[in-house]
Scaffold this motif. Structure first.
Motif, PDB file in Angstrom:
ATOM      1  N   LEU A 199      29.463  18.064  -3.784  1.00 23.32           N
ATOM      2  CA  LEU A 199      30.620  18.204  -4.651  1.00 23.32           C
ATOM      3  C   LEU A 199      30.352  17.499  -5.978  1.00 23.32           C
ATOM      4  N   ARG A 200      30.692  18.137  -7.054  1.00 24.68           N
ATOM      5  CA  ARG A 200      30.593  17.542  -8.383  1.00 24.68           C
ATOM      6  C   ARG A 200      31.943  17.752  -9.067  1.00 24.68           C
ATOM      7  N   ASP A 201      32.580  16.617  -9.375  1.00 27.49           N
ATOM      8  CA  ASP A 201      33.938  16.646  -9.918  1.00 27.49           C
ATOM      9  C   ASP A 201      34.881  17.372  -8.958  1.00 27.49           C
ATOM     10  N   ASP A 202      34.693  17.102  -7.650  1.00 29.94           N
ATOM     11  CA  ASP A 202      35.509  17.662  -6.562  1.00 29.94           C
ATOM     12  C   ASP A 202      35.422  19.184  -6.491  1.00 29.94           C
ATOM     13  N   VAL A 203      34.338  19.754  -6.985  1.00 26.83           N
ATOM     14  CA  VAL A 203      34.095  21.187  -6.906  1.00 26.83           C
ATOM     15  C   VAL A 203      32.808  21.402  -6.111  1.00 26.83           C
ATOM     16  N   VAL A 204      32.841  22.299  -5.126  1.00 28.48           N
ATOM     17  CA  VAL A 204      31.663  22.558  -4.293  1.00 28.48           C
ATOM     18  C   VAL A 204      30.636  23.321  -5.128  1.00 28.48           C
ATOM     19  N   ILE A 205      29.425  22.765  -5.233  1.00 26.63           N
ATOM     20  CA  ILE A 205      28.365  23.438  -5.978  1.00 26.63           C
ATOM     21  C   ILE A 205      27.216  23.867  -5.068  1.00 26.63           C
TER      22      ILE A 205
ATOM     23  N   CYS B  75      22.541   6.872  -1.641  1.00 29.89           N
ATOM     24  CA  CYS B  75      23.983   7.068  -1.430  1.00 29.89           C
ATOM     25  C   CYS B  75      24.589   5.877  -0.712  1.00 29.89           C
ATOM     26  N   MET B  76      25.915   5.772  -0.863  1.00 23.30           N
ATOM     27  CA  MET B  76      26.740   4.820  -0.126  1.00 23.30           C
ATOM     28  C   MET B  76      27.779   5.633   0.642  1.00 23.30           C
ATOM     29  N   VAL B  77      27.827   5.419   1.945  1.00 26.24           N
ATOM     30  CA  VAL B  77      28.797   6.120   2.795  1.00 26.24           C
ATOM     31  C   VAL B  77      30.154   5.486   2.564  1.00 26.24           C
TER      32      VAL B  77
ATOM     33  N   TYR C  18      17.474  21.920  -2.331  1.00 30.80           N
ATOM     34  CA  TYR C  18      18.333  21.626  -3.485  1.00 30.80           C
ATOM     35  C   TYR C  18      17.865  20.328  -4.116  1.00 30.80           C
ATOM     36  N   ASN C  19      17.500  20.340  -5.409  1.00 28.59           N
ATOM     37  CA  ASN C  19      16.986  19.170  -6.103  1.00 28.59           C
ATOM     38  C   ASN C  19      17.834  18.750  -7.288  1.00 28.59           C
ATOM     39  N   ASP C  20      18.930  19.447  -7.547  1.00 31.49           N
ATOM     40  CA  ASP C  20      19.762  19.147  -8.718  1.00 31.49           C
ATOM     41  C   ASP C  20      20.875  18.176  -8.346  1.00 31.49           C
ATOM     42  N   VAL C  21      20.524  17.086  -7.713  1.00 28.81           N
ATOM     43  CA  VAL C  21      21.504  16.069  -7.342  1.00 28.81           C
ATOM     44  C   VAL C  21      21.598  15.067  -8.477  1.00 28.81           C
ATOM     45  N   GLN C  22      22.835  14.726  -8.864  1.00 23.51           N
ATOM     46  CA  GLN C  22      23.051  13.798  -9.969  1.00 23.51           C
ATOM     47  C   GLN C  22      23.896  12.623  -9.503  1.00 23.51           C
ATOM     48  N   VAL C  23      23.824  11.564 -10.291  1.00 25.69           N
ATOM     49  CA  VAL C  23      24.598  10.367  -9.987  1.00 25.69           C
ATOM     50  C   VAL C  23      26.086  10.702 -10.116  1.00 25.69           C
ATOM     51  N   GLY C  24      26.858  10.286  -9.144  1.00 29.67           N
ATOM     52  CA  GLY C  24      28.293  10.569  -9.129  1.00 29.67           C
ATOM     53  C   GLY C  24      28.676  11.726  -8.221  1.00 29.67           C
ATOM     54  N   ASP C  25      27.682  12.517  -7.786  1.00 26.83           N
ATOM     55  CA  ASP C  25      27.993  13.601  -6.837  1.00 26.83           C
ATOM     56  C   ASP C  25      28.398  13.016  -5.488  1.00 26.83           C
ATOM     57  N   LYS C  26      29.115  13.811  -4.753  1.00 33.01           N
ATOM     58  CA  LYS C  26      29.512  13.414  -3.399  1.00 33.01           C
ATOM     59  C   LYS C  26      28.924  14.412  -2.403  1.00 33.01           C
ATOM     60  N   ILE C  27      28.399  13.858  -1.327  1.00 34.49           N
ATOM     61  CA  ILE C  27      27.847  14.682  -0.246  1.00 34.49           C
ATOM     62  C   ILE C  27      28.813  14.600   0.933  1.00 34.49           C
ATOM     63  N   GLU C  28      29.414  15.768   1.245  1.00 33.60           N
ATOM     64  CA  GLU C  28      30.427  15.849   2.306  1.00 33.60           C
ATOM     65  C   GLU C  28      29.805  16.438   3.557  1.00 33.60           C
ATOM     66  N   VAL C  29      29.907  15.709   4.640  1.00 37.13           N
ATOM     67  CA  VAL C  29      29.379  16.151   5.935  1.00 37.13           C
ATOM     68  C   VAL C  29      30.552  16.674   6.770  1.00 37.13           C
TER      69      VAL C  29
ATOM     70  N   GLY D 192      32.218  12.871   7.366  1.00 40.53           N
ATOM     71  CA  GLY D 192      31.979  11.726   6.503  1.00 40.53           C
ATOM     72  C   GLY D 192      31.679  12.166   5.087  1.00 40.53           C
ATOM     73  N   VAL D 193      31.768  11.197   4.136  1.00 44.80           N
ATOM     74  CA  VAL D 193      31.492  11.449   2.732  1.00 44.80           C
ATOM     75  C   VAL D 193      30.604  10.328   2.199  1.00 44.80           C
ATOM     76  N   ALA D 194      29.529  10.728   1.506  1.00 47.52           N
ATOM     77  CA  ALA D 194      28.620   9.745   0.881  1.00 47.52           C
ATOM     78  C   ALA D 194      28.590   9.990  -0.623  1.00 47.52           C
ATOM     79  N   GLU D 195      28.613   8.898  -1.416  1.00 44.96           N
ATOM     80  CA  GLU D 195      28.603   9.006  -2.862  1.00 44.96           C
ATOM     81  C   GLU D 195      27.212   8.684  -3.401  1.00 44.96           C
ATOM     82  N   VAL D 196      26.694   9.508  -4.347  1.00 44.55           N
ATOM     83  CA  VAL D 196      25.362   9.319  -4.911  1.00 44.55           C
ATOM     84  C   VAL D 196      25.424   8.205  -5.954  1.00 44.55           C
ATOM     85  N   ARG D 197      24.631   7.126  -5.739  1.00 44.22           N
ATOM     86  CA  ARG D 197      24.593   6.010  -6.679  1.00 44.22           C
ATOM     87  C   ARG D 197      23.363   6.078  -7.591  1.00 44.22           C
ATOM     88  N   ASP D 198      22.285   6.647  -7.088  1.00 43.02           N
ATOM     89  CA  ASP D 198      21.060   6.753  -7.885  1.00 43.02           C
ATOM     90  C   ASP D 198      20.228   7.892  -7.331  1.00 43.02           C
ATOM     91  N   VAL D 199      19.312   8.441  -8.165  1.00 47.68           N
ATOM     92  CA  VAL D 199      18.451   9.555  -7.757  1.00 47.68           C
ATOM     93  C   VAL D 199      17.002   9.133  -7.966  1.00 47.68           C
TER      94      VAL D 199
END
Length: 840
Positions: A782-788, A766-768, A819-830, A747-754
Motif C-alpha cells: 500500500l502506498r498512501d493507503d492505495v493498493v499498488i 520494516c517494523m511490524v 516487485y522491486n519498487d518498494v519505497q520508504v513509507g509503504d505499508k506491507i499488509e499480510v 498483520g501490517v508492516a511499515e517500510v522504514r528503509d530500503v
C-alpha cells in the motif's frame, strides 16, 4: 407474378413452348428461350398482336383484355367395320377475358365464358377430358350427317349402278325394337332406314345391308349403355350439359372457428382447414415463436384466427360440466339442519382438547407429537350439546404450514370457534384464523381457553383481538367471548349454547330428499380399502350405491363409514362420512355431488382431468419460454429433488407447499413426485433416476421399495411431525449452499528503509506495527493507503536468520516476490482468506 418464365406462361395458357416463342417473336418480343422472364407489359403486347391477327382491332377495342383463340385438330373415327374410318376435323374456339382486380372471379362458362389470361387458365384434367369427349361427339355427329347426305346424293345419281354403302358413324343409342324403321326426314339420313329409290335387281343386297346396320345399331346401343354406366360410376362427368361437378371457389371461404380456453397449434390449424405451418408462420410474424404441439390460450388463438381471415367463436370448456350440474334438481321441502362448526386457533392453544372434552373421546392422544396435522370431522349428538340439534365439528391444524387447510375449513363451515389461550394471547396463527373467517363471511365465537391457569388473563385476549376487528359484546361489539377450560370443563355448556344461538340466527336449511352434495374434507389411500375420502354432506342425502363426482374423480359408493367406524346406509345434511369406491383421491376442498348417470360422471371427470393436464402443461411451457432468456449467462442453481409420500391428501399438500417455500436463488427444492399411500418400488426407481431423497410422512416403504433403496444406497427418511421434516430439509439445503470466503488482515508492516542487494534486489527494512507477518501468506503493498501491488513474500528475515513469523513491535527484512519498487513509507499488509459456511 413478375418472376414468371416463358415455360410457366406456356403451361398457364396451354401452348407448347416453341409455338409460344414463335408467336412472341412475331409480336416483336425478344424472348428466345423458355427461361426468359415474362413481364405484364410483354403479356399485353402479345395479347394485342393476337387480337390483330384474328381480325380484331386492338386500338378500337374498348377493354384490351379479351382474346379469342381458334384451334383446329384432326382425328380419325373408327366406324366399327374392318378398315373403315372417317377423318374428322374439329375446330375449337375459346375466348379469354382478363379479370379486373376489383371484380370477383366469375364462374367458368363453356367456350365463350370469361377467363383470365394471366393466372389459372387451365381447367382440371377431369373437366378437360369431359369437354374434349363432348366436342368429339358433336364433331362425330356432324361428320355422320354430312356422310349420310353425300351417300344419298350418290345413290340418286347412280340409281341402277352398284355402289358400296358408305359407313356412317353411330350417333344414337335407342333401345332395340322389332318395329320397322321410320322413314328419314327431309334433308337428313337416318341409319335405321335403307337408302331410297334402290333398283329392284339389287333389293336383296340392300336388305342384307339393312340387317347388318340394324345389328350394328343394337351392338352400339349396348356399348353406349356400358359407357353410360361407367360414366355414372366416375361421377357423371358428362351430365348436366357437360359441366363438371367441381367448381373453384369464387371468393375466400370464411369459417367460424370454435376456440376453447386452451388449444394446440395443430388443432387450431385443423379447425381452419389449413396447414399448421401457416399458423406457425402467422404467429411468428406477430412476434410469437411456437411449435406445432404447443398449447396457446384462448385470447391468442382468437387473434390468430382473425388475422387469418376467419371468425373466432369463444367456447367455454365447462359447457358439458354446466349442463350436467344444471340437470340436478335440489328442490323440495327445506328442513332445519345441524350447524357445521370449525375450531380454529394457534398451535397448542387447546383446540383438540376442547373438542375432545365435548366428544368425551381421547382424540389428542392419537396425534403424533401432540398436534393435529390433518382435518378431523366429528358429529356430536343432540343429547351431548343439550339442544334440539346436533353439531358437526371440523378440527383444523394450527401449524403455519396448514394455512390452506384452515382456509378450506372456514369455507365449509357455518360457525367458527376461535380458541385463544388465556395465558398466551393472540399469536400469528390466531390472526390468520380471524382473516380466514372474515374472508369467508362466517360468524365467530371466541373461546378463551386455559382460564384455570394462574397466568390466565382474559382481558388481554379481548384487548389484543379488538386490534384486529374482533370486539366483544361487552365492549359494544358483535362477537361472543366465552371463558372455557378444556381440562376442567368449565364454560363448555355456555360455549355450545352460544354456537346454537348463532346457528338459529342463521336459519340453516337443507333439502334431505335431494341428491347429496357437499365438500371433500380429507382423502387418503388405504391399502386394504383403496381410495377413501372424508366428505361433509351440505345438502341432500348421500346413500350407499350413489354415483359420486368429486373433483377430478368419480365412482360408485361401495361403503359409508361414520367417524366411529360404523357402517351406515345413508347420511343426511351436515353429517361427515367416509366413502369408498372412488377411482382416486380427490383434493381436500373439492366439491362432490351425486349424479344419476355414471356415464355423465365419467365424462365430466375425464374432461376435468384433461383440462387440468392442459392447464398444467401450458403453465410449464409459459414458464420455460419466459425464463429461457433470463437464465442465459447465469449460474445454475443447486437443486434438491424430493419424492414425497404422505398418509392423507391434506398433509401432502401442506408439506409440499412448505418445502417449496424453502427454495432460494441458489438452492431450489423440487418435489419431483408426490402422492398418498405407502412408498412403492416405482417411487424408489423415480428417486434413483432423478437423484432424489425419499420422504415418507406417516407412511412406510414396501418390500420392493426397501430392496431398491438398500441396493442403490438411496436416502430414505421417515417423519411423523412436520417440524422435524422441514428442519432437516433446511439443513440439507444449507449443505448445498456455496461457501463464502472472507478476507482477514493478519498483520501490517511499515517500510522504514530500503536496501539494495546485487543478487536479491530490493529488501525493505520494516517494523511490524499491527498483528504478525507470516512467510507463507499473501501480501499487498500500500502506498498512501492505495493498493499498488498484490502478491507473495519472497523472503522474511530477522537479522540474518530466515523466520516464518515476525510479531508486532519487531523489526524484519522483507523481500517482495517479483516487485522491486518498494519505497520508504509503504505499508506491507499480510492477509488470509477464511472460509465461512452459509446458512438459510
Amino acid at each position: 407474378m413478375s418472376d414468371m418464365t416463358v415455360k410457366d406462361f406456356a403451361a398457364k395458357v396451354g401452348r407448347d413452348v416453341p409455338r409460344l416463342l414463335e408467336q412472341m417473336k412475331e409480336a416483336g418480343l425478344k424472348h428466345k428461350s423458355e427461361g426468359d422472364a415474362v413481364s405484364e407489359e410483354d403479356k399485353r403486347q402479345l395479347l394485342d398482336y393476337l387480337t390483330k391477327s384474328h381480325g380484331g382491332d386492338a386500338e378500337k377495342a374498348a377493354p384490351k383484355n379479351r382474346i379469342t383463340l381458334t384451334r383446329k385438330t384432326r382425328s380419325r373415327i373408327n366406324t366399327g367395320e374392318r378398315g373403315k374410318t372417317i377423318e374428322v376435323q374439329v375446330r375449337k374456339k375459346r375466348t379469354y377475358v382478363k379479370r379486373a382486380e376489383e371484380e370477383s372471379k366469375p364462374e367458368p362458362v363453356e367456350d365463350t365464358g370469361p377467363r383470365q389470361l394471366v393466372g389459372d387458365m387451365a381447367d382440371s384434367q377431369q373437366a378437360q377430358a369431359a369437354k374434349e369427349a363432348r366436342e368429339a361427339e358433336e364433331a362425330k355427329a356432324k361428320a355422320a350427317e354430312q356422310a349420310a347426305q353425300e351417300a344419298a346424293a350418290k345413290l340418286e345419281a347412280q340409281k341402277a349402278a352398284e355402289v358400296p354403302d358408305i359407313p356412317v358413324p353411330e350417333l344414337e343409342t335407342p333401345a332395340p325394337s322389332d318395329e320397322p324403321p321410320a322413314p328419314p326426314k327431309e334433308g337428313r339420313s337416318d341409319r335405321r332406314t335403307a337408302p331410297p329409290k334402290k333398283a329392284a335387281a339389287k333389293k336383296g343386297r340392300h336388305e342384307r345391308d339393312d340387317d347388318d346396320r340394324e345389328e350394328r345399331r343394337r351392338g352400339g346401343g349396348k356399348k353406349a349403355k356400358r359407357a353410360e354406366r361407367r360414366g355414372g360410376r366416375r361421377g357423371g362427368s358428362s351430365q348436366g350439359g357437360g359441366k363438371h361437378g367441381f367448381q373453384k371457389p369464387t371468393q375466400p371461404i370464411v369459417r367460424e372457428v370454435s376456440i376453447p380456453e386452451s388449444i394446440s397449434v395443430a388443432d387450431l390449424a385443423d379447425k381452419m382447414s389449413i396447414k399448421a405451418n401457416e399458423v406457425i408462420k402467422t404467429m411468428f410474424t406477430m412476434g410469437a415463436a411456437v411449435t406445432i404441439n404447443q398449447t396457446i390460450d384462448q385470447d391468442t388463438a382468437a387473434i390468430v384466427v382473425e388475422e387469418m381471415g376467419h371468425k373466432p367463436k369463444l367456447v367455454k370448456d365447462d359447457a358439458l360440466e354446466e349442463e350436467v350440474l344444471e340437470s340436478i334438481s335440489y328442490e323440495g321441502e327445506e328442513l332445519t339442519r345441524d350447524p357445521v362448526v370449525t375450531v380454529m386457533g394457534h398451535v397448542d392453544h387447546g383446540k383438540t382438547s376442547l373438542l375432545d372434552y365435548i366428544r368425551q373421546a381421547k382424540v389428542a392422544t392419537g396425534e403424533a407429537g401432540g398436534i393435529t396435522q390433518h382435518i378431523g370431522a366429528y358429529h356430536v349428538a343432540a343429547e351431548k350439546v343439550n339442544g334440539s340439534h346436533g353439531v358437526t365439528f371440523l378440527d383444523t391444524p394450527g401449524h403455519a404450514a396448514f394455512t390452506a387447510m384452515r382456509a378450506r375449513g372456514a369455507k365449509a363451515t357455518d360457525v367458527v370457534i376461535l380458541v385463544v389461550a388465556a395465558d398466551d394471547g393472540v399469536m400469528p396463527q390466531t390472526i390468520e384464523a380471524v382473516e380466514h373467517s372474515k374472508a369467508a363471511g362466517v360468524p365467530m365465537v371466541v373461546a378463551v381457553n386455559k382460564i384455570d391457569k394462574p397466568a390466565a388473563d382474559p382481558d388481554r385476549v379481548k384487548n389484543e383481538l379488538s386490534q384486529h376487528g374482533v370486539i366483544s359484546e361487552e365492549w359494544g361489539g358483535d362477537t361472543q367471548f366465552v371463558h372455557v377450560s378444556a381440562k376442567t370443563g368449565e364454560g363448555i355448556d355456555e360455549l355450545l349454547e352460544a354456537v346454537l344461538l348463532v346457528s338459529e340466527v342463521l336459519e340453516l336449511k337443507a333439502v334431505p330428499e335431494a341428491p347429496g352434495k357437499g365438500v371433500v374434507v380429507e382423502s387418503r389411500l388405504d391399502k386394504g380399502r383403496g381410495p377413501v375420502a372424508t366428505v361433509l354432506v351440505q345438502n341432500g342425502t348421500l346413500k350407499k350405491g350413489d354415483i359420486v363426482l368429486a373433483g377430478l374423480h368419480y365412482g360408485r359408493v361401495r361403503a359409508l363409514t361414520n367417524e366411529l367406524g360404523k357402517q351406515v346406509d345413508e347420511v343426511g345434511p351436515a353429517m361427515p362420512v367416509e366413502i369408498q369406491g372412488l377411482d382416486g383421491t380427490p383434493e381436500a376442498g373439492d366439491d362432490f355431488m351425486v349424479l344419476a348417470d355414471e356415464k355423465k360422471a365419467r365424462e365430466v371427470a375425464n374432461f376435468r382431468q384433461g383440462k387440468y393436464r392442459e392447464v398444467r402443461l401450458a403453465r410449464q411451457q409459459k414458464a420455460k419460454l419466459e425464463n429461457m432468456f433470463s437464465q442465459m449467462g447465469q449460474e445454475v442453481a443447486a437443486k434438491l429433488n424430493i419424492v414425497l409420500k404422505a398418509d392423507v391428501q391434506g398433509s401432502l399438500e401442506a408439506i409440499k407447499g412448505a418445502l417449496e417455500e424453502l427454495s432460494t436463488d441458489e438452492v431450489e427444492v423440487a418435489v419431483v413426485s408426490s402422492g398418498v399411500g405407502g412408498i412403492t418400488g416405482t417411487d424408489a426407481n423415480l428417486a434413483l433416476a432423478s437423484e432424489a431423497i425419499v420422504i415418507g410422512f406417516n407412511v412406510r416403504a414396501d418390500a420392493a421399495a426397501r430392496e431398491i433403496i438398500e441396493r442403490e444406497g438411496l436416502d430414505l427418511r421417515y417423519y411423523s411431525v412436520i417440524y422435524q421434516l422441514i428442519d432437516e430439509v433446511k439443513q440439507a439445503m444449507t449443505g448445498m449452499l456455496a461457501p463464502e470466503w472472507k478476507e482477514e488482515i493478519v498483520g501490517v508492516a511499515e517500510v522504514r528503509d530500503v536496501f539494495r542487494a546485487p543478487k536479491i534486489g530490493a529488501i525493505a527494512g520494516c517494523m511490524v506495527i499491527e498483528g504478525s507477518v507470516h512467510r507463507n501468506k499473501k501480501i499487498r503493498v500500500l502506498r498512501d493507503d492505495v493498493v499498488i501491488y498484490e502478491g507473495e513474500l519472497e523472503s522474511l528475515r530477522r537479522f540474518k536468520d530466515d523466520v516464518q513469523e515476525v510479531r508486532n513491535g519487531m523489526e524484519c527484512g522483507i523481500g517482495v516476490k517479483n516487485y522491486n519498487d518498494v519505497q520508504v513509507g509503504d505499508k506491507i499488509e499480510v492477509f488470509d482468506q477464511v472460509k465461512v459456511e452459509r446458512t438459510l
